[in-house]
Design a protein around this motif. Sequence first.
Motif, PDB file in Angstrom:
ATOM      1  N   ILE A 157       3.092  21.520   1.358  1.00 28.81           N
ATOM      2  CA  ILE A 157       3.631  20.235   2.214  1.00 28.81           C
ATOM      3  C   ILE A 157       3.424  19.229   1.449  1.00 28.81           C
ATOM      4  N   PHE A 158       4.221  18.504   1.283  1.00 28.31           N
ATOM      5  CA  PHE A 158       5.141  17.825   0.314  1.00 28.31           C
ATOM      6  C   PHE A 158       5.307  16.582   0.896  1.00 28.31           C
ATOM      7  N   ILE A 159       5.039  16.259   2.155  1.00 33.59           N
ATOM      8  CA  ILE A 159       4.731  15.206   2.216  1.00 33.59           C
ATOM      9  C   ILE A 159       3.108  14.572   1.788  1.00 33.59           C
ATOM     10  N   ASN A 160       2.149  15.527   1.964  1.00 29.34           N
ATOM     11  CA  ASN A 160       0.618  15.545   0.994  1.00 29.34           C
ATOM     12  C   ASN A 160       1.002  15.738   0.076  1.00 29.34           C
ATOM     13  N   MET A 185      -1.243  -0.130   9.766  1.00 26.82           N
ATOM     14  CA  MET A 185      -0.897  -0.192  10.689  1.00 26.82           C
ATOM     15  C   MET A 185       0.655  -0.190  11.036  1.00 26.82           C
ATOM     16  N   LEU A 186       1.919   0.621  10.523  1.00 24.74           N
ATOM     17  CA  LEU A 186       3.286   0.244  10.624  1.00 24.74           C
ATOM     18  C   LEU A 186       4.179  -0.291  11.937  1.00 24.74           C
ATOM     19  N   SER A 187       3.187   0.004  13.179  1.00 25.40           N
ATOM     20  CA  SER A 187       3.581  -1.063  13.851  1.00 25.40           C
ATOM     21  C   SER A 187       3.353  -2.356  14.063  1.00 25.40           C
ATOM     22  N   THR A 241      18.933  19.478  17.085  1.00 24.39           N
ATOM     23  CA  THR A 241      18.739  19.190  15.817  1.00 24.39           C
ATOM     24  C   THR A 241      18.653  20.193  15.007  1.00 24.39           C
ATOM     25  N   ILE A 242      17.207  19.437  14.958  1.00 23.88           N
ATOM     26  CA  ILE A 242      16.425  20.537  14.139  1.00 23.88           C
ATOM     27  C   ILE A 242      16.924  22.398  13.861  1.00 23.88           C
ATOM     28  N   GLY A 243      16.664  22.331  15.250  1.00 25.41           N
ATOM     29  CA  GLY A 243      16.883  23.769  15.628  1.00 25.41           C
ATOM     30  C   GLY A 243      18.260  24.443  14.494  1.00 25.41           C
ATOM     31  N   ALA A 272       0.540  -1.043  -0.173  1.00 15.74           N
ATOM     32  CA  ALA A 272      -0.059  -0.220   0.204  1.00 15.74           C
ATOM     33  C   ALA A 272       0.790   1.007   0.177  1.00 15.74           C
ATOM     34  N   LEU A 273       2.101   1.358   0.476  1.00 18.03           N
ATOM     35  CA  LEU A 273       3.471   2.517   1.604  1.00 18.03           C
ATOM     36  C   LEU A 273       3.406   2.791  -0.623  1.00 18.03           C
ATOM     37  N   LYS A 274       3.377   1.342  -1.523  1.00 22.11           N
ATOM     38  CA  LYS A 274       4.562   1.687  -2.554  1.00 22.11           C
ATOM     39  C   LYS A 274       3.297   2.173  -3.224  1.00 22.11           C
ATOM     40  N   GLY A 295       9.047   3.413   0.109  1.00 20.63           N
ATOM     41  CA  GLY A 295       8.843   4.160  -1.198  1.00 20.63           C
ATOM     42  C   GLY A 295       9.055   5.924  -1.612  1.00 20.63           C
ATOM     43  N   ALA A 296       8.147   5.685  -2.095  1.00 18.28           N
ATOM     44  CA  ALA A 296       8.601   7.705  -2.557  1.00 18.28           C
ATOM     45  C   ALA A 296       8.414   8.619  -1.270  1.00 18.28           C
ATOM     46  N   HIS A 297       7.529   7.936  -0.217  1.00 23.04           N
ATOM     47  CA  HIS A 297       7.670   9.346   0.863  1.00 23.04           C
ATOM     48  C   HIS A 297       8.703   8.896   1.646  1.00 23.04           C
ATOM     49  N   PHE A 298       9.063   7.840   1.441  1.00 22.99           N
ATOM     50  CA  PHE A 298      10.226   7.257   2.526  1.00 22.99           C
ATOM     51  C   PHE A 298      10.746   8.593   3.465  1.00 22.99           C
ATOM     52  N   CYS A 299      10.779   8.577   4.964  1.00 25.96           N
ATOM     53  CA  CYS A 299      11.173   9.159   5.558  1.00 25.96           C
ATOM     54  C   CYS A 299      12.946  10.333   5.143  1.00 25.96           C
ATOM     55  N   LEU A 300      12.360  11.144   4.868  1.00 26.38           N
ATOM     56  CA  LEU A 300      14.099  11.773   4.596  1.00 26.38           C
ATOM     57  C   LEU A 300      15.162  11.793   6.181  1.00 26.38           C
ATOM     58  N   GLY A 331      18.305   8.415   8.346  1.00 24.53           N
ATOM     59  CA  GLY A 331      19.190   9.472   8.326  1.00 24.53           C
ATOM     60  C   GLY A 331      19.757   9.492   9.943  1.00 24.53           C
ATOM     61  N   LEU A 332      19.509  10.599   9.889  1.00 28.69           N
ATOM     62  CA  LEU A 332      19.139  11.452  11.061  1.00 28.69           C
ATOM     63  C   LEU A 332      18.655  11.338  12.243  1.00 28.69           C
ATOM     64  N   ALA A 333      17.495  10.253  12.373  1.00 29.12           N
ATOM     65  CA  ALA A 333      16.979   9.647  13.427  1.00 29.12           C
ATOM     66  C   ALA A 333      18.037   8.579  14.103  1.00 29.12           C
ATOM     67  N   ARG A 334      18.596   7.918  13.114  1.00 28.08           N
ATOM     68  CA  ARG A 334      18.889   7.090  13.294  1.00 28.08           C
ATOM     69  C   ARG A 334      20.496   7.296  13.941  1.00 28.08           C
ATOM     70  N   HIS A 366       1.170   4.267  12.706  1.00 28.79           N
ATOM     71  CA  HIS A 366       0.234   4.775  11.387  1.00 28.79           C
ATOM     72  C   HIS A 366       0.719   5.530  11.067  1.00 28.79           C
ATOM     73  N   VAL A 367       0.319   5.236   9.271  1.00 27.74           N
ATOM     74  CA  VAL A 367      -0.131   6.611   8.041  1.00 27.74           C
ATOM     75  C   VAL A 367      -1.121   6.134   7.834  1.00 27.74           C
ATOM     76  N   ALA A 368      -1.977   7.168   7.286  1.00 29.47           N
ATOM     77  CA  ALA A 368      -3.557   7.203   5.874  1.00 29.47           C
ATOM     78  C   ALA A 368      -2.911   8.058   5.217  1.00 29.47           C
TER      79      ALA A 368
HETATM   80  C1  HEM Z   1       8.500  10.919   6.370  1.00 24.22           C
HETATM   81  C2  HEM Z   1       8.672   8.478  10.560  1.00 24.22           C
HETATM   82  C3  HEM Z   1      12.188  11.459  11.873  1.00 24.22           C
HETATM   83  C4  HEM Z   1      11.797  14.321   7.728  1.00 24.22           C
HETATM   84  C5  HEM Z   1       7.936  10.041   6.911  1.00 24.22           C
HETATM   85  C6  HEM Z   1       7.312   8.774   7.015  1.00 24.22           C
HETATM   86  C7  HEM Z   1       7.490   8.180   8.292  1.00 24.22           C
HETATM   87  C8  HEM Z   1       8.366   9.041   9.310  1.00 24.22           C
HETATM   88  C9  HEM Z   1       6.442   7.126   8.463  1.00 24.22           C
HETATM   89  C10 HEM Z   1       6.448   8.443   5.580  1.00 24.22           C
HETATM   90  C11 HEM Z   1       4.718   9.163   5.809  1.00 24.22           C
HETATM   91  C12 HEM Z   1       4.093   8.711   4.662  1.00 24.22           C
HETATM   92  O1  HEM Z   1       4.226   7.995   3.905  1.00 24.22           O
HETATM   93  O2  HEM Z   1       2.994   9.276   5.056  1.00 24.22           O
HETATM   94  C13 HEM Z   1       9.927   9.391  10.933  1.00 24.22           C
HETATM   95  C14 HEM Z   1      10.263   8.188  12.364  1.00 24.22           C
HETATM   96  C15 HEM Z   1      11.485   9.156  12.705  1.00 24.22           C
HETATM   97  C16 HEM Z   1      11.114  10.060  11.831  1.00 24.22           C
HETATM   98  C17 HEM Z   1       9.533   6.972  13.191  1.00 24.22           C
HETATM   99  C18 HEM Z   1      11.803   9.277  13.767  1.00 24.22           C
HETATM  100  C19 HEM Z   1      12.553   8.204  14.305  1.00 24.22           C
HETATM  101  C20 HEM Z   1      12.647  11.858  10.867  1.00 24.22           C
HETATM  102  C21 HEM Z   1      13.169  13.540  11.292  1.00 24.22           C
HETATM  103  C22 HEM Z   1      13.299  13.916   9.546  1.00 24.22           C
HETATM  104  C23 HEM Z   1      11.748  13.740   9.531  1.00 24.22           C
HETATM  105  C24 HEM Z   1      14.317  13.419  12.522  1.00 24.22           C
HETATM  106  C25 HEM Z   1      13.801  15.313   9.277  1.00 24.22           C
HETATM  107  C26 HEM Z   1      14.797  16.405  10.363  1.00 24.22           C
HETATM  108  C27 HEM Z   1      10.279  13.455   7.362  1.00 24.22           C
HETATM  109  C28 HEM Z   1      10.133  14.131   5.939  1.00 24.22           C
HETATM  110  C29 HEM Z   1       9.137  12.934   5.365  1.00 24.22           C
HETATM  111  C30 HEM Z   1       9.402  11.958   6.316  1.00 24.22           C
HETATM  112  C31 HEM Z   1      10.832  15.214   5.597  1.00 24.22           C
HETATM  113  C32 HEM Z   1       8.394  13.209   3.891  1.00 24.22           C
HETATM  114  C33 HEM Z   1       8.990  12.572   2.828  1.00 24.22           C
HETATM  115  C34 HEM Z   1       8.398  12.792   2.246  1.00 24.22           C
HETATM  116  O3  HEM Z   1       6.559  12.990   2.324  1.00 24.22           O
HETATM  117  O4  HEM Z   1       8.961  12.958   0.974  1.00 24.22           O
HETATM  118  N1  HEM Z   1       8.240  10.028   8.416  1.00 24.22           N
HETATM  119  N2  HEM Z   1      10.509   9.940  10.726  1.00 24.22           N
HETATM  120  N3  HEM Z   1      11.283  12.421  10.275  1.00 24.22           N
HETATM  121  N4  HEM Z   1       9.768  12.601   7.577  1.00 24.22           N
HETATM  122 FE1  HEM Z   1       9.679  11.388   8.620  1.00 24.22          FE
END
Ligand code: HEM
Length: 396
Positions: free
Chosen positions: A80-83, A310-312, A143-145, A52-54, A342-347, A350-353, A285-287
Amino acid sequence: MGAGDLYYDPYDVAIDADPYPVYRRLRDEAPLYHNERLDFWGLSRYDDVAAALKDLKRLTSTKGDILEVVQAAPVMPPGIFINEDPPLHTIHRALVSRMFTPKKIKALEEKIRAFCAACLDPLVDEGRFDFVLDLGAELPMRTIGMLFGIPDSEQPSLRSTAQRALRNQPGKPLPVTKEKYFDGGNYGEYVKWRVDNPSDDIITELLTLEFTDLSGMVRKLTRQEVQIFVGVIAGAGVETTGRLFGWMGKVLAEHPDQRAGLVADPTLIPRAVEELLRYEPPGPHVARYVTEDVEYHGQTVPAGSALLLMLSSANHDERQFPDPERFDIHRDFSQLVTFGIGAHFCLGAGLARLEGRIALEEVLKRFPTWEIDVAAARRAPTSTVRGWDSMPALVG
Ligand code: HEM
């Protein structure tokens, strides 16, 4: 469909305390779940969630990616590029992703380590510290600041805006009003300040770079668009990452042998962070909004529905992760859905890890053992991000 007494409510505080037994039943008994009362459908198995995410063709992000937002289907302001969906999403994401390359993230390591030391050193002789209040509330915001070039004095306001956007009352959905959901806090002022005081930071970079927009015009982002990008990054990166630290304190205290293994061999810490992200994902989760009828497990989800992924639950799917309810820092895997796919993979993955790894290294150096003051731990009343407002640890 829901079977018999099987009921899942993502806002239910009692379910949220330990959702994994319900998730297991959903995966086994109702892999496509329909909650008629709350009017949403849900997928809980790893394969279904990943597919579904893909599925950008039948599932859109343009109505939001939080359940109650998707249900309200508001008109999103552009940027709002996540949307957004491709091709607009691809253009906007490319602008931000160049600021989150592995090289740029790695370059933050020493500063993040120094932040951790500054947070933890004053607490070494205190006999207790709080994984959320002393780390989770501080490190992601700082970090974001730092990435935005926002002065220290402004950072609490950055965090409270990011937090407000995701806070719901216990048992209730987020209020999806224009004022609440699109509350930009001081983001506009940060952008204006950077217009007047350019420097080596993300806001300045977003203000100055040129790109080809959807109409083929080469231009810069408007101030309004930059403000929205800043809101997306802060909204996605502060509260989510903050939640990781409460789980870190709790889960490692519950597994003292594995924690001792990390003290003995710190090279295992990245794996431990990965397992924490699988075991207790900060975003459960995401929707998505369904744009055309789609079939799962022989049932049709009609166009116009809200679909909860339901990601969890996917991270605890025994079809993907053997013995999933066991926390195991030696587990070898690479298929988490914690950060989407996929396309919306969290940007910011790497920073969170990186933040998780460095914080755990610095905690274990100073506090090799701790117990949680269970009576004082406080749950956060949120459903979009899952975790704790306080996770006090007794040390020494
Ligand atoms: C997207 C989780 C940390 C920036 C996402 C998505 C998830 C997620 C599940 C995908 C949303 C979707 O498909 O609708 C998380 C979790 C984090 C985390 C669990 C921490 C443990 C961060 C951090 C940043 C960040 C530290 C930036 C500094 C973003 C952005 C997107 C995103 C900009 C949108 C990407 C796009 O739509 O192309 N995140 N995130 N996230 N995340 Fe994270």
